[in-house]
Write an enzyme that holds these catalytic residues in place. Structure first.
Site, PDB file in Angstrom:
ATOM      1  N   GLU A   1      -9.244 -21.269 -10.696  1.00 21.58           N
ATOM      2  CA  GLU A   1      -9.803 -20.350  -9.713  1.00 21.58           C
ATOM      3  C   GLU A   1      -9.117 -18.997  -9.870  1.00 21.58           C
ATOM      4  O   GLU A   1      -7.909 -18.928 -10.083  1.00 21.58           O
ATOM      5  CB  GLU A   1      -9.526 -20.866  -8.302  1.00 21.58           C
ATOM      6  CG  GLU A   1     -10.412 -22.010  -7.900  1.00 21.58           C
ATOM      7  CD  GLU A   1     -10.207 -22.405  -6.460  1.00 21.58           C
ATOM      8  OE1 GLU A   1     -10.140 -21.510  -5.583  1.00 21.58           O
ATOM      9  OE2 GLU A   1     -10.114 -23.615  -6.200  1.00 21.58           O
TER      10      GLU A   1
ATOM     11  N   LYS B   1     -15.540 -20.828  -4.813  1.00 21.52           N
ATOM     12  CA  LYS B   1     -14.674 -20.981  -6.006  1.00 21.52           C
ATOM     13  C   LYS B   1     -14.178 -22.405  -6.185  1.00 21.52           C
ATOM     14  O   LYS B   1     -14.242 -22.966  -7.280  1.00 21.52           O
ATOM     15  CB  LYS B   1     -13.448 -20.049  -5.900  1.00 21.52           C
ATOM     16  CG  LYS B   1     -13.747 -18.583  -6.049  1.00 21.52           C
ATOM     17  CD  LYS B   1     -12.463 -17.761  -6.063  1.00 21.52           C
ATOM     18  CE  LYS B   1     -11.766 -17.675  -4.725  1.00 21.52           C
ATOM     19  NZ  LYS B   1     -12.506 -16.908  -3.712  1.00 21.52           N
ATOM     20  N   THR B   2     -13.662 -22.997  -5.112  1.00 20.56           N
ATOM     21  CA  THR B   2     -13.053 -24.325  -5.230  1.00 20.56           C
ATOM     22  C   THR B   2     -14.096 -25.373  -5.619  1.00 20.56           C
ATOM     23  O   THR B   2     -13.865 -26.199  -6.504  1.00 20.56           O
ATOM     24  CB  THR B   2     -12.368 -24.714  -3.905  1.00 20.56           C
ATOM     25  OG1 THR B   2     -11.290 -23.804  -3.680  1.00 20.56           O
ATOM     26  CG2 THR B   2     -11.827 -26.128  -3.946  1.00 20.56           C
TER      27      THR B   2
END
Length: 460
Positions: free
Chosen positions: A166, A122-123
């Site tokens: 996110e 995600k990051t």
């Protein structure tokens, strides 16, 4: 300017745990919109210093006076209900709201909230997308889960209707949001302390895709069957990407790696050559992350040249295979946040594309429940490194009611033929590595806890 009608009534907002990754970004957005924001945190940090520079008054320790003068108190998930500031708010009948719920309110202020979710990546993917939008001068607001050097922080306040965030599945917090577009990178067995079963994780993602409006966009990993199953649960436009499947809308061909493990590849869109991409982050998993970014950005009309340029400039988010320095100019030290077997495997694969002598991993298991549930998977993933050192489990939010310790992981590794060292003391660990590494070895510190402190100790 986003429509802030749903939160206008809260002129004075106090935030407990304001130094957190997401909380600090929320605070900056609110300040930019003209709200009076105060906050508190248990420790001074670079983040709290930055917030003070924005004229957001941050107290280290408790500030009951700021609570008293607020219209609402936003608190991070780590804050307990018996926290003195929480008790003060309740006593004065000041409404309190948890961070994810409040972030959900913010997503409804924007016409176009883009949520990046999945168990892993995600990051990195949020960072890639953020840089592409900035490169294309789209002026997005951004919340990313780690420090990103191009933002000089973990957030950016823009003036468009784009809000890139996110969206984490843990405790189903992503169900609080109102996305216009979603990327789902993968669905894996994690957070079983909350979900209990993999079926429950899948059910949470089904609920999540149902949040999309009919005119929304769903970007899906075509190499993950659990992701593909989600398409039938939404009327939003579904776009697929893949490394392996040419039936998908976007796929990669001719993937090559240089001596740093950085990839180049051709992107095909609906079976036609689209563009060539060069990355400055290692690993095949980042080819997949980049494809999801390309699929989304293309849907938003961002030019190929902006995507190519932004992805070339992206050298990784903080603690994502991050180069820390060298010992005696010959041994390279990296630090990575990976704390799930799938992430460890991805890191090991990325490492295998680099040129080096021997590999070393210093692994700090993260939470007792994850270590207990995935013990054999952790051991099998760690087999991919030449030398393995295990630290004590980092408890995070848990108490050890699971009857598990790092020694169980060491025993599991030893039982399958991998000679593994258990060295809980950081100084001892550093000494052992320094005394045993050889020229051109690579050392990677791995885990979501304090293991990150070891890299600087090795280099000093």
């Amino acid at each position: 300017m986003p429509n802030i009608d749903n939160i206008k009534k809260y002129k004075n907002i106090h935030m407990i745990g304001i130094g957190g990754v997401s909380m600090s970004g929320i605070a900056a957005i609110l300040k930019n919109w003209g709200f009076h924001v105060t906050g508190s945190d248990w420790a001074k940090s670079e983040t709290t210093d930055k917030l003070n520079e924005l004229d957001i008054n941050v107290s280290i320790g408790h500030n009951l006076e700021a609570v008293k003068n607020s219209d609402i108190v936003v608190y991070s998930a780590a804050i307990k209900q018996d926290d003195p500031e929480m008790l003060e708010a309740k006593k004065l009948n000041i409404p309190t709201i948890e961070r994810a719920d409040f972030l959900g309110e913010l997503t409804r202020c924007y016409k176009d909230t883009i949520c990046i979710s999945g168990t892993h990546g995600k990051t990195t993917t949020t960072s890639m997308i953020a840089l592409c939008f900035l490169e294309a001068l789209e002026s997005p607001s951004i919340q990313v889960g780690a420090y990103l050097k191009q933002l000089d922080g973990n957030y950016h306040v823009g003036n468009s209707e784009h809000f890139i965030i996110e969206a984490c599945e843990y405790v189903e917090s992503f169900l609080k949001f109102s996305p216009k577009a979603e990327i789902i990178l993968n669905i894996d067995n994690d957070h079983l302390d909350y979900f209990k079963t993999f079926e429950n994780i899948k059910k949470a993602f089904i609920k999540y895709v149902k949040l999309l409006p009919n005119n929304g966009t769903l970007i899906i990993n075509g190499d993950d069957k659990n992701c593909l199953d989600l398409i039938s649960h939404t009327k939003a436009t579904a776009i697929t990407y893949s490394i392996e499947n040419k039936q998908c809308n976007f796929y990669a061909e001719n993937i090559t790696f240089d001596s740093d493990g950085f990839s180049s590849f051709d992107v095909y869109h609906n079976n036609e050559f689209f563009c060539n991409i060069k990355l400055c982050v290692p690993g095949i998993h980042n080819v997949s992350n980049a494809l999801s970014c390309i699929a989304l950005c293309t849907t938003y009309g961002i030019e190929k040249s902006s995507i190519q340029s932004a992805l070339l400039k992206f050298t990784g988010a903080h603690r994502r295979f991050e180069f820390k320095g060298k010992i005696d100019n010959t041994v390279s030290i990296y630090d990575d946040y990976g704390h799930h077997p799938t992430e460890i495997l991805a890191t090991a694969k990325a490492l295998s594309n680099k040129e080096f002598n021997h590999s070393w991993v210093v692994f700090q298991p993260h939470t007792y429940s994850r270590t207990k549930n995935l013990l054999k998977d952790f051991a099998n993933a760690l087999l991919n490194f030449d030398n393995v050192i295990i630290l004590d489990i980092y408890a995070a939010r848990e108490k050890n009611t699971y009857g598990i310790s790092s020694k169980d992981l060491v025993n599991e590794l030893n039982s399958i033929g991998k000679n593994t060292k258990y060295i809980p003391d950081f100084n001892e660990c550093v000494s052992y590595i320094k005394n045993n590494v050889e020229e051109n070895d690579i050392v990677i510190t791995l885990g979501a806890g304090t293991v990150t402190e070891i890299g600087p100790m090795l280099i000093s």
